[in-house]
Design a protein around this motif. Structure first.
Motif, PDB file in Angstrom:
ATOM      1  N   ARG A 276     -50.956  25.289  23.157  1.00 60.34           N
ATOM      2  CA  ARG A 276     -50.135  26.107  23.773  1.00 60.34           C
ATOM      3  C   ARG A 276     -49.290  25.429  24.816  1.00 60.34           C
ATOM      4  O   ARG A 276     -49.220  24.435  25.322  1.00 60.34           O
ATOM      5  CB  ARG A 276     -51.105  27.198  24.605  1.00 60.34           C
ATOM      6  CG  ARG A 276     -51.928  27.881  23.702  1.00 60.34           C
ATOM      7  CD  ARG A 276     -52.819  28.951  24.587  1.00 60.34           C
ATOM      8  NE  ARG A 276     -53.556  28.438  25.671  1.00 60.34           N
ATOM      9  CZ  ARG A 276     -54.169  29.214  26.580  1.00 60.34           C
ATOM     10  NH1 ARG A 276     -53.973  30.720  26.503  1.00 60.34           N
ATOM     11  NH2 ARG A 276     -54.833  28.485  27.550  1.00 60.34           N
TER      12      ARG A 276
ATOM     13  N   THR B  38     -45.822  18.828   4.851  1.00 66.42           N
ATOM     14  CA  THR B  38     -44.670  19.576   5.829  1.00 66.42           C
ATOM     15  C   THR B  38     -43.210  19.333   5.460  1.00 66.42           C
ATOM     16  O   THR B  38     -42.491  20.216   5.743  1.00 66.42           O
ATOM     17  CB  THR B  38     -45.090  19.181   7.288  1.00 66.42           C
ATOM     18  OG1 THR B  38     -46.396  19.538   7.563  1.00 66.42           O
ATOM     19  CG2 THR B  38     -44.193  20.152   8.253  1.00 66.42           C
TER      20      THR B  38
ATOM     21  N   THR C 227     -49.062  30.194  22.048  1.00 65.63           N
ATOM     22  CA  THR C 227     -49.666  29.334  21.019  1.00 65.63           C
ATOM     23  C   THR C 227     -48.518  28.680  19.999  1.00 65.63           C
ATOM     24  O   THR C 227     -47.582  29.433  19.504  1.00 65.63           O
ATOM     25  CB  THR C 227     -50.703  30.038  20.130  1.00 65.63           C
ATOM     26  OG1 THR C 227     -51.662  30.615  20.944  1.00 65.63           O
ATOM     27  CG2 THR C 227     -51.250  28.947  19.163  1.00 65.63           C
ATOM     28  N   VAL C 228     -48.493  27.129  19.909  1.00 68.23           N
ATOM     29  CA  VAL C 228     -47.526  26.675  19.170  1.00 68.23           C
ATOM     30  C   VAL C 228     -48.218  25.865  18.198  1.00 68.23           C
ATOM     31  O   VAL C 228     -49.249  25.375  18.191  1.00 68.23           O
ATOM     32  CB  VAL C 228     -46.649  25.669  20.195  1.00 68.23           C
ATOM     33  CG1 VAL C 228     -45.858  26.515  21.214  1.00 68.23           C
ATOM     34  CG2 VAL C 228     -47.386  24.753  20.915  1.00 68.23           C
ATOM     35  N   THR C 229     -47.119  25.559  17.131  1.00 70.24           N
ATOM     36  CA  THR C 229     -47.702  24.585  16.078  1.00 70.24           C
ATOM     37  C   THR C 229     -46.804  23.548  16.002  1.00 70.24           C
ATOM     38  O   THR C 229     -45.484  23.488  16.014  1.00 70.24           O
ATOM     39  CB  THR C 229     -47.393  25.268  14.683  1.00 70.24           C
ATOM     40  OG1 THR C 229     -48.373  26.508  14.714  1.00 70.24           O
ATOM     41  CG2 THR C 229     -47.985  24.366  13.831  1.00 70.24           C
ATOM     42  N   ILE C 230     -47.337  22.305  16.311  1.00 69.57           N
ATOM     43  CA  ILE C 230     -46.374  21.238  16.272  1.00 69.57           C
ATOM     44  C   ILE C 230     -46.145  20.501  14.694  1.00 69.57           C
ATOM     45  O   ILE C 230     -46.788  20.509  13.792  1.00 69.57           O
ATOM     46  CB  ILE C 230     -47.224  20.077  16.796  1.00 69.57           C
ATOM     47  CG1 ILE C 230     -47.577  20.183  18.143  1.00 69.57           C
ATOM     48  CG2 ILE C 230     -46.472  18.509  16.644  1.00 69.57           C
ATOM     49  CD1 ILE C 230     -48.502  19.199  19.064  1.00 69.57           C
ATOM     50  N   ALA C 231     -44.672  20.203  14.703  1.00 65.71           N
ATOM     51  CA  ALA C 231     -44.149  19.722  13.354  1.00 65.71           C
ATOM     52  C   ALA C 231     -44.230  18.342  13.327  1.00 65.71           C
ATOM     53  O   ALA C 231     -44.812  17.558  12.537  1.00 65.71           O
ATOM     54  CB  ALA C 231     -43.130  20.212  12.948  1.00 65.71           C
TER      55      ALA C 231
ATOM     56  N   LEU D 103     -41.402  21.426  17.338  1.00 66.42           N
ATOM     57  CA  LEU D 103     -42.271  22.488  17.015  1.00 66.42           C
ATOM     58  C   LEU D 103     -42.119  23.234  15.589  1.00 66.42           C
ATOM     59  O   LEU D 103     -40.757  23.416  15.173  1.00 66.42           O
ATOM     60  CB  LEU D 103     -42.221  23.636  18.141  1.00 66.42           C
ATOM     61  CG  LEU D 103     -42.654  23.257  19.648  1.00 66.42           C
ATOM     62  CD1 LEU D 103     -42.342  24.131  20.451  1.00 66.42           C
ATOM     63  CD2 LEU D 103     -43.962  22.784  19.708  1.00 66.42           C
ATOM     64  N   ALA D 104     -42.953  23.819  15.041  1.00 66.86           N
ATOM     65  CA  ALA D 104     -42.768  24.591  13.820  1.00 66.86           C
ATOM     66  C   ALA D 104     -42.936  25.784  14.179  1.00 66.86           C
ATOM     67  O   ALA D 104     -41.988  26.544  13.222  1.00 66.86           O
ATOM     68  CB  ALA D 104     -44.096  23.987  12.699  1.00 66.86           C
ATOM     69  N   SER D 105     -43.479  26.449  15.062  1.00 64.58           N
ATOM     70  CA  SER D 105     -43.427  27.946  15.375  1.00 64.58           C
ATOM     71  C   SER D 105     -44.119  28.114  16.890  1.00 64.58           C
ATOM     72  O   SER D 105     -44.656  27.258  17.483  1.00 64.58           O
ATOM     73  CB  SER D 105     -44.404  28.732  14.329  1.00 64.58           C
ATOM     74  OG  SER D 105     -45.608  28.214  14.471  1.00 64.58           O
ATOM     75  N   GLY D 106     -43.930  29.230  17.433  1.00 61.27           N
ATOM     76  CA  GLY D 106     -44.296  29.711  18.485  1.00 61.27           C
ATOM     77  C   GLY D 106     -43.472  29.800  19.620  1.00 61.27           C
ATOM     78  O   GLY D 106     -43.975  30.629  20.632  1.00 61.27           O
TER      79      GLY D 106
ATOM     80  N   GLY E 187     -56.960  26.200  22.052  1.00 61.44           N
ATOM     81  CA  GLY E 187     -55.753  25.567  20.984  1.00 61.44           C
ATOM     82  C   GLY E 187     -54.704  25.063  21.688  1.00 61.44           C
ATOM     83  O   GLY E 187     -54.523  24.644  23.093  1.00 61.44           O
TER      84      GLY E 187
END
Length: 401
Positions: free
Chosen positions: A326, A238, A340-344, A353-356, A324
């Motif tokens: 969120r 990442t 919904t989110v993506t953890i960095a 957060l990476a996105s969302g 998932g």
């Protein structure tokens, strides 16, 4: 005169009084019913209001909470040479122990190889014999050519003698090459240092049996150049794009708790290890003073360079279930909207957060149990549905501090 049944005026008064009393009774009843209905309506309204949960919201924080990445690293010598023997024999002597500073070309050990010495003597004797045969063949050819004019010898014999001389000269060249090969091999009886450095390992002693080659045991010596060190770090996939070649890194060592050392990112393997999901990166570290040792552990703090600032939210805002990872946000209509989110990175109290999410999303700090998409909520401190702007994560942390 009044009659037996009373006067007409009294009866009329009684009728009026009864009618008034009846009307009053009806009004009392109606008023009571209406008051009870109003009370029930207010109770239902209060109950409905209490059923709408009040939530605290926060805006995602775009401030870089941590622009660095801490990873373990391993120090290695910039140049390291395990030294093996090229000839078999017995160790005659050695002159450099571990920790010794050595120079390029310095002899640090000598091997006794009597069988190689005998092979060299034999090769030289064979060469002398081949040279003598070649000289005889050349003299014979010369004499035969002087007799060619008198027809004492035939041309066929001259050709045979010429071919024999060429064969003898080829044998001489072969013998000479064999002698030179054995002489070069005999030169390896002296073990020399390939470059300036330090002897970091010695695994031999006088009288030890030495086998030629590098696959039959440990090296006799290991010489390392520690004036510069390589630092190897495995970077998660990442973060690889955020670490540029030439970026600076700060190292700390367990043996020097109050000091830091500066290193530079020098190279990347440009591939991801399938087992660990990391990319190996190499850093260069100046060690002119020889304070740091190869093979040691270091804590490496790498600087991250990003084109955009990532968003951060409180860790308490995360919801993880069968749908998932969120977070619950509050829309313009004060209704819940899950995203919904993506953890960095997990930074403890904060999550990168990476996105969302978008920067203007109102994130519920601590979502109540059972909350669902579309549920109406009341934002704390928002009395008219458009109150003050929610604080960011960093502002909330500052107020708590």
């Amino acid at each position: 005169m009044p009659t037996e049944h009373g006067s007409p005026v009294s009866r009329r008064k009684l009728g009026i009084f009864g009618a008034v009393a009846g009307i009053a009774a009806v009004l009392v009843v109606v008023t009571g019913i209406r008051a009870r209905e109003d009370s029930s309506a207010k109770l239902r309204e209060w109950t409905d209001d209490q059923a709408i949960p009040t939530v605290a919201v926060v805006l995602p924080d775009a401030r870089a909470l941590a622009a660095t990445l801490d990873l373990p690293g391993r120090l290695e010598a910039y140049s390291r040479a395990p030294i093996f023997a090229r000839v078999s024999g017995y160790l005659k002597s050695w002159s450099a122990d571990i920790g010794a500073q050595v120079k390029a070309g310095q002899v640090i050990a000598e091997i006794e190889a009597p069988d190689l010495d005998q092979q060299l003597l034999q090769a030289r004797a064979d060469l002398a014999s081949q040279q003598a045969s070649a000289r005889l063949s050349e003299a014979t050819l010369t004499r035969r050519k002087t007799l060619l004019a008198s027809n004492f010898v035939s041309m066929q014999e001259i050709d045979e003698r010429t071919a024999d001389l060429a064969n003898k000269k080829a044998a001489v060249n072969s013998g000479q090459a064999n002698v030179e090969r054995l002489e070069a091999l005999a030169g390896y009886k002296k073990i020399t240092v390939p470059f300036d450095g330090v002897v970091t390992a010695r695994d031999t002693d006088v009288g030890a049996l030495i086998n030629a080659g590098g696959g039959s045991g440990p090296p006799m010596f290991v010489v390392s150049d520690i004036s510069r060190l390589r630092v190897y770090v495995n970077v998660p996939q990442t973060y690889v794009p955020s670490i540029k070649i030439g970026a600076k890194a700060v190292l700390t060592m367990p043996e020097y708790p109050n000091r830091t050392f500066l290193a530079t990112v020098e190279a990347s393997s440009q591939s991801v290890d399938a087992g660990s999901g990391t990319t190996r990166m190499q850093l260069a570290l100046d060690n002119a003073g020889g304070e740091l040792m190869p093979g040691g552990y270091a804590s490496v703090r790498l600087s991250l360079q990003r084109d955009t600032q990532p968003l951060h939210i409180p860790a308490s805002a995360l919801i993880f279930n069968k749908s998932g990872m969120r977070v619950a946000t509050v829309g313009p209509d004060d209704k819940v909207l899950f995203k919904t989110v993506t953890i960095a990175r997990d930074l403890g109290r904060d999550i990168e957060l990476a996105s969302g999410l978008a920067p203007d999303d109102r994130v519920i700090v601590a979502p109540p149990d059972g909350i669902a998409d579309g549920d109406a909520v009341r934002v704390a401190g928002d009395k008219a549905g458009g109150g003050a702007k929610p604080a960011t994560a960093s502002e909330r942390q500052g107020s708590k501090g």
